[in-house]
Design a protein around this motif. Structure first.
Motif, PDB file in Angstrom:
ATOM      1  N   THR A  61      -7.755   1.763   8.863  1.00  0.00           N
ATOM      2  CA  THR A  61      -7.159   0.806   9.801  1.00  0.00           C
ATOM      3  C   THR A  61      -5.711   0.553   9.393  1.00  0.00           C
ATOM      4  O   THR A  61      -5.370   0.624   8.205  1.00  0.00           O
ATOM      5  CB  THR A  61      -7.903  -0.541   9.781  1.00  0.00           C
ATOM      6  OG1 THR A  61      -7.758  -1.135   8.484  1.00  0.00           O
ATOM      7  CG2 THR A  61      -9.373  -0.373  10.123  1.00  0.00           C
ATOM      8  N   PRO A  62      -4.851   0.237  10.351  1.00  0.00           N
ATOM      9  CA  PRO A  62      -3.458  -0.076  10.014  1.00  0.00           C
ATOM     10  C   PRO A  62      -3.332  -1.262   9.054  1.00  0.00           C
ATOM     11  O   PRO A  62      -2.461  -1.254   8.180  1.00  0.00           O
ATOM     12  CB  PRO A  62      -2.820  -0.388  11.367  1.00  0.00           C
ATOM     13  CG  PRO A  62      -3.670   0.348  12.366  1.00  0.00           C
ATOM     14  CD  PRO A  62      -5.059   0.297  11.805  1.00  0.00           C
ATOM     15  N   TYR A  65      -4.122  -0.046   5.521  1.00  0.00           N
ATOM     16  CA  TYR A  65      -3.042   0.856   5.105  1.00  0.00           C
ATOM     17  C   TYR A  65      -1.807   0.047   4.704  1.00  0.00           C
ATOM     18  O   TYR A  65      -1.218   0.283   3.643  1.00  0.00           O
ATOM     19  CB  TYR A  65      -2.704   1.847   6.226  1.00  0.00           C
ATOM     20  CG  TYR A  65      -1.442   2.617   5.951  1.00  0.00           C
ATOM     21  CD1 TYR A  65      -1.432   3.654   5.023  1.00  0.00           C
ATOM     22  CD2 TYR A  65      -0.248   2.292   6.579  1.00  0.00           C
ATOM     23  CE1 TYR A  65      -0.264   4.351   4.741  1.00  0.00           C
ATOM     24  CE2 TYR A  65       0.918   2.983   6.305  1.00  0.00           C
ATOM     25  CZ  TYR A  65       0.904   4.005   5.387  1.00  0.00           C
ATOM     26  OH  TYR A  65       2.062   4.685   5.099  1.00  0.00           O
ATOM     27  N   ASP A  66      -1.425  -0.917   5.525  1.00  0.00           N
ATOM     28  CA  ASP A  66      -0.248  -1.745   5.225  1.00  0.00           C
ATOM     29  C   ASP A  66      -0.429  -2.517   3.916  1.00  0.00           C
ATOM     30  O   ASP A  66       0.503  -2.599   3.108  1.00  0.00           O
ATOM     31  CB  ASP A  66       0.038  -2.718   6.371  1.00  0.00           C
ATOM     32  CG  ASP A  66       0.535  -2.016   7.631  1.00  0.00           C
ATOM     33  OD1 ASP A  66       1.003  -0.868   7.528  1.00  0.00           O
ATOM     34  OD2 ASP A  66       0.431  -2.625   8.715  1.00  0.00           O
ATOM     35  N   GLY A  90      -0.430   7.094   6.762  1.00  0.00           N
ATOM     36  CA  GLY A  90      -0.086   6.180   7.851  1.00  0.00           C
ATOM     37  C   GLY A  90      -0.147   6.850   9.209  1.00  0.00           C
ATOM     38  O   GLY A  90      -0.653   6.279  10.177  1.00  0.00           O
ATOM     39  N   GLU A  91       0.344   8.082   9.278  1.00  0.00           N
ATOM     40  CA  GLU A  91       0.296   8.834  10.536  1.00  0.00           C
ATOM     41  C   GLU A  91      -1.143   9.135  10.932  1.00  0.00           C
ATOM     42  O   GLU A  91      -1.514   9.037  12.105  1.00  0.00           O
ATOM     43  CB  GLU A  91       1.090  10.133  10.395  1.00  0.00           C
ATOM     44  CG  GLU A  91       2.574   9.904  10.228  1.00  0.00           C
ATOM     45  CD  GLU A  91       3.316  11.143   9.763  1.00  0.00           C
ATOM     46  OE1 GLU A  91       2.683  12.228   9.638  1.00  0.00           O
ATOM     47  OE2 GLU A  91       4.523  11.029   9.494  1.00  0.00           O
ATOM     48  N   ALA A  94      -2.766   5.868  12.129  1.00  0.00           N
ATOM     49  CA  ALA A  94      -2.227   5.466  13.436  1.00  0.00           C
ATOM     50  C   ALA A  94      -2.790   6.324  14.564  1.00  0.00           C
ATOM     51  O   ALA A  94      -2.942   5.846  15.695  1.00  0.00           O
ATOM     52  CB  ALA A  94      -0.712   5.547  13.419  1.00  0.00           C
ATOM     53  N   ALA A  95      -3.117   7.571  14.266  1.00  0.00           N
ATOM     54  CA  ALA A  95      -3.640   8.478  15.280  1.00  0.00           C
ATOM     55  C   ALA A  95      -5.128   8.269  15.558  1.00  0.00           C
ATOM     56  O   ALA A  95      -5.659   8.795  16.533  1.00  0.00           O
ATOM     57  CB  ALA A  95      -3.404   9.932  14.852  1.00  0.00           C
ATOM     58  N   ARG A  96      -5.818   7.511  14.689  1.00  0.00           N
ATOM     59  CA  ARG A  96      -7.249   7.268  14.869  1.00  0.00           C
ATOM     60  C   ARG A  96      -7.481   6.289  15.997  1.00  0.00           C
ATOM     61  O   ARG A  96      -6.751   5.314  16.124  1.00  0.00           O
ATOM     62  CB  ARG A  96      -7.883   6.687  13.590  1.00  0.00           C
ATOM     63  CG  ARG A  96      -7.656   7.463  12.330  1.00  0.00           C
ATOM     64  CD  ARG A  96      -8.120   8.874  12.351  1.00  0.00           C
ATOM     65  NE  ARG A  96      -9.524   8.980  12.666  1.00  0.00           N
ATOM     66  CZ  ARG A  96     -10.097  10.102  13.079  1.00  0.00           C
ATOM     67  NH1 ARG A  96      -9.393  11.181  13.218  1.00  0.00           N
ATOM     68  NH2 ARG A  96     -11.368  10.143  13.344  1.00  0.00           N
TER      69      ARG A  96
END
Length: 112
Positions: A61-62, A65-66, A90-91, A94-96
């Protein structure tokens, strides 16, 4: 009472390096030290969990990750010297597609 060396019936448990919560291994994304698309050292996703070497686990999840980036958790968990870019992770995150974390039927390693 289960012995300490036995795993629970639902499988191995790992700790997310972002939020520090424990979860079933199948719910987390494994990341490893590797190289990015340009051949530079980086932290990279390992969705199949088959890459050699030390790995760390992260909720895909973003938010997690953050948190991991802010806390420099990838460098510490992977025992890396100096900072490495975590942009490939991160990429990937974000694509999930957004998934309810309570949905236990989603398998990150087999999704496309």
């Amino acid at each position: 009472m289960a012995r300490q060396d036995e795993t629970p019936a639902h499988g191995p448990i790992r700790t997310c390096v972002g939020c520090r919560q424990r979860a079933a291994k199948r719910e987390l994304l494994r990341v490893t030290a590797g190289t990015d698309a340009n051949g530079q050292p980086a932290v990279v996703p390992d969705p199949t969990g088959t890459a050699p070497g030390r790995g760390a686990h992260l909720h895909p999840t973003p938010d997690c990750y953050d948190l991991a980036v802010r806390r420099k958790a990838f460098t510490r968990a992977l025992r890396l010297e100096g900072g490495r870019s975590a942009a490939p992770v991160g990429e990937y995150v974000a694509a999930r597609p957004a998934v309810n974390p309570l949905d236990q039927t989603r398998n990150w390693s087999n999704s496309s």
